[in-house]
Design a protein around this motif. Structure first.
Motif, mmCIF file in Angstrom:
data_model
loop_
_atom_site.group_PDB
_atom_site.id
_atom_site.type_symbol
_atom_site.label_atom_id
_atom_site.label_comp_id
_atom_site.label_asym_id
_atom_site.label_seq_id
_atom_site.Cartn_x
_atom_site.Cartn_y
_atom_site.Cartn_z
ATOM 1 N N HIS A 144 0.855 -1.182 0.000
ATOM 2 C CA HIS A 144 0.000 0.000 0.000
ATOM 3 C C HIS A 144 0.900 1.244 0.000
ATOM 4 O O HIS A 144 1.858 1.308 0.774
ATOM 5 N N ALA A 168 0.543 4.098 1.221
ATOM 6 C CA ALA A 168 0.626 4.766 2.533
ATOM 7 C C ALA A 168 1.678 4.086 3.408
ATOM 8 O O ALA A 168 2.430 4.756 4.125
ATOM 9 N N ASP A 169 1.746 2.743 3.346
ATOM 10 C CA ASP A 169 2.776 2.015 4.096
ATOM 11 C C ASP A 169 4.168 2.411 3.607
ATOM 12 O O ASP A 169 5.080 2.643 4.414
ATOM 13 N N MET A 209 5.109 5.778 4.878
ATOM 14 C CA MET A 209 5.462 5.783 6.307
ATOM 15 C C MET A 209 6.872 5.242 6.531
ATOM 16 O O MET A 209 7.617 5.768 7.356
ATOM 17 N N VAL A 210 7.240 4.193 5.794
ATOM 18 C CA VAL A 210 8.597 3.647 5.922
ATOM 19 C C VAL A 210 9.610 4.694 5.450
ATOM 20 O O VAL A 210 10.601 4.981 6.139
ATOM 21 N N ASP A 225 9.330 7.885 5.315
ATOM 22 C CA ASP A 225 9.374 9.009 6.262
ATOM 23 C C ASP A 225 10.351 8.734 7.389
ATOM 24 O O ASP A 225 11.175 9.588 7.753
ATOM 25 N N LYS A 226 10.295 7.528 7.939
ATOM 26 C CA LYS A 226 11.175 7.197 9.062
ATOM 27 C C LYS A 226 12.633 7.068 8.613
ATOM 28 O O LYS A 226 13.541 7.060 9.430
ATOM 29 N N LEU A 227 12.849 6.944 7.305
ATOM 30 C CA LEU A 227 14.219 6.941 6.770
ATOM 31 C C LEU A 227 14.674 8.368 6.413
ATOM 32 O O LEU A 227 15.744 8.559 5.841
ATOM 33 N N THR A 279 2.246 10.579 -0.949
ATOM 34 C CA THR A 279 1.457 9.411 -1.335
ATOM 35 C C THR A 279 -0.003 9.824 -1.383
ATOM 36 O O THR A 279 -0.407 10.747 -0.692
ATOM 37 N N GLY A 280 -0.775 9.159 -2.240
ATOM 38 C CA GLY A 280 -2.198 9.482 -2.322
ATOM 39 C C GLY A 280 -2.621 9.659 -3.753
ATOM 40 O O GLY A 280 -2.045 9.056 -4.671
ATOM 41 N N ARG A 302 14.150 -1.210 0.850
ATOM 42 C CA ARG A 302 13.918 -1.579 2.258
ATOM 43 C C ARG A 302 12.423 -1.731 2.528
ATOM 44 O O ARG A 302 11.990 -2.659 3.208
ATOM 45 N N ILE A 342 10.319 -4.950 4.108
ATOM 46 C CA ILE A 342 9.485 -4.881 5.313
ATOM 47 C C ILE A 342 8.017 -5.175 4.998
ATOM 48 O O ILE A 342 7.319 -5.810 5.777
ATOM 49 N N LEU A 343 7.559 -4.721 3.840
ATOM 50 C CA LEU A 343 6.126 -4.816 3.508
ATOM 51 C C LEU A 343 5.831 -6.035 2.621
ATOM 52 O O LEU A 343 4.751 -6.128 2.059
ATOM 53 N N ARG A 344 6.775 -6.947 2.505
ATOM 54 C CA ARG A 344 6.610 -8.090 1.599
ATOM 55 C C ARG A 344 5.377 -8.930 1.966
ATOM 56 O O ARG A 344 4.956 -8.950 3.099
#
Lengths: 404, 136
Positions: free
Chosen positions: A341, A343-344, A347-348, A350-352, A358-359, A398, A402-404
């Motif tokens: 997604h 959005a996911d 978010m990942v 952003d933290k990097l 997104t949207g 990355r 994580i989102l696999r």
């Protein structure tokens, strides 16, 4: 000038977010400001601040002179014929709404037609929908092909004797696809139809020459080209602006007022009621000077190389989709990680420390047509580097794990 | 999997890197009790999130039982944390829940209504469901 020297002009780029160096790739939303722009705003409020076009005192005179100098700078930047063709607004959205309201009042009647495209930002779609609903005019939409590119053959068919205006974005805020606005303008003019170009996504990335384009209206926002937010431009050919009624009314846009009647100023003052955003205007002048000092050709080529690198990297990566196919993109690129997604992913990233959007990017019909769902958009500016692009590509890899 | 608040806080605090925190949140989301498909509707959908989020609740013997889902993995994990805090509590408790523990796991910086994960919208809906149930 080296990219490091240039980046030092933009203090926010030295920031950390979530403990990581900021990688700012949301420039299609807004750009950051160099010291020369913020210094100019501070200097204005410290030395020149006054309400303009009314009082006779020295500060009012200096502020008024600065405001008109900014108007002249915009004229020169756009290669407009006269500074009376430059109206200061709050931004692209207000510029388009102003034209929809005033051009609509003067020229659009029941059964008339307005031509828009399937690629527009909501700011260049919703005002025309509302105008059509109000007047009984009909909205005609230029479709896109499977590459996300406008179908010019359809435009040719859509323009007819009832067409009052063609309005089109110069550059897509989703895919960065550059529209052939000269050709579109020539096609419309061949049928005596005026053209409005939404330059919000082109102004900071591409040299703009309204005389060469021959468009009737060109609009953009200052904050997309390194100036303060809240200042924007409506360029209109003189004969058009002078034929339009006022939009908002109040002080400063009238020559005489009795309790019953008012006589209005000519353009551009007719469209500039109320106390003006002089600080915004002078910040825009400073921003245009900054861009001109670097040279727009340099900027276009630097940003183009970054976008090509990003597109290549994404296309090499398994499980990603780049949206739209075009020889030339400007500023923006939209893509998806097929299994995740957006959005996911956002978010990942952003933290990097990586800022992307997104949207559906205020262009829902276009995004629905090309992607069928929300997308991730990266957008570059003159201060971005090859390293920024590589960090984004790493971040996407990355996120995919994580989102696999 | 232990879904108690204390356990979640300990696990989140043990992970320094946000990538590890996200992987843990995603695993919590995977443990979330599947939502009854009949409850996935406009009524249970929450606006204000970039992803789709649905929350439904029923009150049995004075205790609220929650179901929820999201099409985004991290959001589903965050939803799992929020629902673990309120599940099994009385409607009045849910309506007045302060969710301070979210700060302990580093999610409170995401409380701005416009954030992609829509945490503020999720919390607001959960409290509303509590208030609605306690006034019934």
């Amino acid at each position: 000038m080296s990219i490091d020297t240039l980046r030092a002009d933009f203090p926010i780029l030295a920031r950390q977010v979530h403990g990581k160096a900021l990688v700012y790739l949301d420039n299609a939303a807004t750009t950051h400001k160099p010291y020369s722009v913020t210094d100019r705003i501070v200097a204005f409020y410290e030395n020149e601040n006054a309400g303009i076009n009314r009082s006779l005192h020295a500060l009012a005179d200096e502020a008024g002179t600065a405001y008109e100098a900014a108007r002249e700078a915009v004229r020169a930047y756009l290669n407009a014929h006269s500074s009376s063709e430059i109206v200061f607004t709050s931004g692209t959205t207000e510029s388009i709404n102003l034209i929809a309201a005033t051009f609509g009042e003067a020229f659009v009647r029941e059964g008339d037609e307005i031509v828009v495209t399937a690629m527009e930002h909501h700011a260049n779609l919703v005002p025309w929908q509302r105008l059509c609903n109000k007047t009984g005019a009909v909205l005609r939409v230029v479709p896109i092909d499977e590459s996300g590119v406008l179908r010019l053959d359809s435009l040719e068919e859509l323009i007819n004797g009832r067409t009052r205006l063609v309005t089109v974005t110069h550059v897509s805020n989703v895919t960065g696809i550059v529209n052939p606005v000269s050709e579109i303008t020539a096609m419309a003019h061949a049928r005596d139809v005026p053209v409005l170009i939404d330059g919000a996504q082109a102004i900071a990335h591409h040299a703009i020459d309204v005389a060469a384009l021959d468009c009737d209206f060109y609009v953009f926002s200052g904050h997309k080209i390194y100036s303060a937010a809240g200042i924007g431009v409506l360029y209109g050919k003189h004969h058009w602006l002078d034929s339009l009624p006022p939009h908002h009314s109040g002080g400063g846009m009238v020559t005489s007022v009795s309790l019953e009647h008012s006589h209005f100023e000519r353009a551009p003052l007719r469209f500039e009621p109320g106390t003006r955003n002089v600080a915004g205007a002078v910040s825009l002048e400073a921003a245009l000077e900054y861009v001109m000092a670097l040279g727009m050709e340099e900027i276009t080529s630097h940003e183009g190389a970054l976008l090509r690198r990003l597109e290549e990297g994404l296309r090499e990566m398994k499980g990603t989709t780049v949206h739209g196919e075009a020889d030339r993109r400007c500023c923006s690129l939209s893509f998806n990680l097929d299994a995740a997604h957006p959005a996911d992913v956002g978010m990942v990233l952003d933290k990097l420390g990586i800022a992307v959007r997104t949207g559906t990017h205020c262009a829902q019909p276009y995004v629905d047509a090309i992607a069928g769902k929300a997308t991730i958009r990266a957008s570059v500016a003159l201060y971005n580097t090859r390293k920024d692009i590589d960090k984004l590509l790493d971040g996407i890899e990355r996120a995919a794990v994580i989102l696999r | 999997m232990d879904l108690s608040q204390e356990h979640i806080i300990t696990e989140m605090q043990a992970r320094e890197d946000w990538m590890d925190k996200y992987e843990y949140l995603i695993s919590l989301g995977e443990q979330l009790r599947p939502m009854d498909p009949a409850l996935v509707s406009e009524d249970t959908a929450i606006g204000g999130c970039q992803s789709h989020v649905w929350i439904a609740a029923e009150t049995i013997n004075g205790r609220m039982r929650f179901q929820g889902d999201s099409d985004a993995k991290i959001t589903r994990g965050i939803l799992a944390v929020v629902l673990s805090i309120v599940d099994g509590r009385s409607p009045a408790d849910v309506a007045g829940m302060d969710f301070i523990c979210l700060r302990k796991i580093g999610l409170s910086s995401s409380l701005s209504p416009s954030r992609a994960e829509g945490l503020a919208a999720i919390i607001s809906r959960v409290r509303e469901l509590g208030a609605r149930s306690s006034s019934e």
